[in-house]
Design a protein around this motif. Structure first.
Motif, PDB file in Angstrom:
ATOM      1  N   GLY A   1      35.312  40.779  43.910  1.00  0.00           N
ATOM      2  CA  GLY A   1      35.060  41.092  42.519  1.00  0.00           C
ATOM      3  C   GLY A   1      36.253  41.181  41.603  1.00  0.00           C
ATOM      4  O   GLY A   1      36.145  41.763  40.522  1.00  0.00           O
TER       5      GLY A   1
ATOM      6  N   GLN B   1      27.606  43.766  48.487  1.00  0.00           N
ATOM      7  CA  GLN B   1      27.143  45.007  47.857  1.00  0.00           C
ATOM      8  C   GLN B   1      28.286  45.976  47.552  1.00  0.00           C
ATOM      9  O   GLN B   1      28.251  46.698  46.551  1.00  0.00           O
TER      10      GLN B   1
ATOM     11  N   ASP C   1      31.181  45.269  46.423  1.00  0.00           N
ATOM     12  CA  ASP C   1      31.932  44.831  45.239  1.00  0.00           C
ATOM     13  C   ASP C   1      31.042  44.638  44.018  1.00  0.00           C
ATOM     14  O   ASP C   1      31.525  44.220  42.956  1.00  0.00           O
ATOM     15  N   ALA C   2      29.774  44.945  44.134  1.00  0.00           N
ATOM     16  CA  ALA C   2      28.823  44.662  43.057  1.00  0.00           C
ATOM     17  C   ALA C   2      29.174  45.388  41.759  1.00  0.00           C
ATOM     18  O   ALA C   2      28.992  44.841  40.661  1.00  0.00           O
ATOM     19  N   GLU C   3      29.695  46.602  41.851  1.00  0.00           N
ATOM     20  CA  GLU C   3      30.053  47.373  40.667  1.00  0.00           C
ATOM     21  C   GLU C   3      31.156  46.682  39.867  1.00  0.00           C
ATOM     22  O   GLU C   3      31.241  46.840  38.635  1.00  0.00           O
ATOM     23  N   ARG C   4      31.984  45.912  40.522  1.00  0.00           N
ATOM     24  CA  ARG C   4      33.080  45.218  39.843  1.00  0.00           C
ATOM     25  C   ARG C   4      32.559  44.142  38.882  1.00  0.00           C
ATOM     26  O   ARG C   4      33.238  43.798  37.916  1.00  0.00           O
TER      27      ARG C   4
ATOM     28  N   VAL D   1      29.673  44.499  37.196  1.00  0.00           N
ATOM     29  CA  VAL D   1      29.031  45.215  36.095  1.00  0.00           C
ATOM     30  C   VAL D   1      30.060  45.883  35.194  1.00  0.00           C
ATOM     31  O   VAL D   1      29.899  45.957  33.972  1.00  0.00           O
ATOM     32  N   ASN D   2      31.153  46.367  35.789  1.00  0.00           N
ATOM     33  CA  ASN D   2      32.167  47.115  35.049  1.00  0.00           C
ATOM     34  C   ASN D   2      33.562  46.592  35.399  1.00  0.00           C
ATOM     35  O   ASN D   2      34.363  47.299  36.020  1.00  0.00           O
TER      36      ASN D   2
ATOM     37  N   ARG E   1      37.020  48.570  34.772  1.00  0.00           N
ATOM     38  CA  ARG E   1      37.349  49.737  35.598  1.00  0.00           C
ATOM     39  C   ARG E   1      38.225  49.368  36.786  1.00  0.00           C
ATOM     40  O   ARG E   1      38.985  50.191  37.287  1.00  0.00           O
ATOM     41  N   TYR E   2      38.133  48.119  37.211  1.00  0.00           N
ATOM     42  CA  TYR E   2      38.795  47.723  38.451  1.00  0.00           C
ATOM     43  C   TYR E   2      39.921  46.718  38.246  1.00  0.00           C
ATOM     44  O   TYR E   2      40.498  46.237  39.215  1.00  0.00           O
TER      45      TYR E   2
ATOM     46  N   PRO F   1      30.009  41.195  31.602  1.00  0.00           N
ATOM     47  CA  PRO F   1      29.434  41.909  32.748  1.00  0.00           C
ATOM     48  C   PRO F   1      28.112  41.269  33.180  1.00  0.00           C
ATOM     49  O   PRO F   1      27.330  40.817  32.343  1.00  0.00           O
TER      50      PRO F   1
ATOM     51  N   THR G   1      24.987  41.775  36.243  1.00  0.00           N
ATOM     52  CA  THR G   1      24.421  42.386  37.445  1.00  0.00           C
ATOM     53  C   THR G   1      24.149  41.295  38.478  1.00  0.00           C
ATOM     54  O   THR G   1      23.630  40.227  38.139  1.00  0.00           O
TER      55      THR G   1
END
Length: 204
Positions: free
Chosen positions: A57, A80, A82-85, A87-88, A91-92, A102, A104
């Protein structure tokens, strides 16, 4: 199998396009930037993109996901962890993310999953260390290694979520188990083989 690669973005990320010659279905691996070039290549190869597959991500690998997805409707796949990377991304990332849309994930990957691109099968190999959700992809005698393994080097582990011990373990237990003739196509830089990395990679 149809297969090509192009270097995109300021960090020279390797974006790969694979396809099934029989069915005309294809997939884009790591569309990090320059969506127009990626879409032009898909059109040139006459491929209908089914999947956008991300080896991890980081922003230099996901930068054009939104545009390629919007143009193709392809399902976006990422591990799963790295999925937040996706969306946001801000932050990373240590890099600017103003242009990154972004998104999903449509499919969350796990170790051992199979992704069917026409009649071409990609096997998902979870290789954490560069990021928690880093994966490599195996098809035929080819390994797409993202930022896990490079020609003569390995991925960084000093970024958030990285672990050098975990990275080396992932490479030694999962990737080096493949035959020496297996081709390695990394996220940056030139291609290699498993045999060459076993013999010459100073990190291994």
């Amino acid at each position: 199998m149809i297969f090509t690669g192009l270097e995109v973005g300021p960090l020279g990320t390797n974006c790969y396009i694979i396809g099934c010659a029989e069915t005309g279905f294809g997939a884009v691996i790591d569309p990090g930037d320059e969506d127009a070039r990626i879409l032009e290549q898909l059109q040139h190869l006459k491929l209908k993109c089914q999947y956008i597959i991300l080896t991890h991500g980081h922003v230099d690998h996901i930068g054009a996901v939104g545009e390629v997805h919007a143009a193709t409707g392809a399902a976006v796949c990422i591990h799963q962890a790295d999925a937040e990377r996706l969306v946001n991304p801000a932050r990373y990332s240590l890099l600017p993310v103003d242009s990154v849309k972004p998104k999903t994930a449509d499919r969350l990957l796990k170790d051992g999953d199979k992704i069917q691109v026409g009649k071409t099968t990609l096997e998902v190999i979870h290789t954490p260390g560069h990021t928690p959700g880093g994966v490599c992809l195996k098809t035929e005698d080819i390994l797409f290694t993202g930022d896990t393994l490079f020609a003569g080097s390995v991925g960084r582990s000093d970024l958030p979520g990285g672990s050098h011990n975990q990275l080396i373990n992932s490479i030694k237990t999962k990737l080096l188990a493949f035959p020496d003739a297996t081709k390695v196509y990394p996220g940056h830089g030139p291609a290699s083989t498993i045999g060459a990395e076993k013999k010459f990679n100073p990190f291994l």
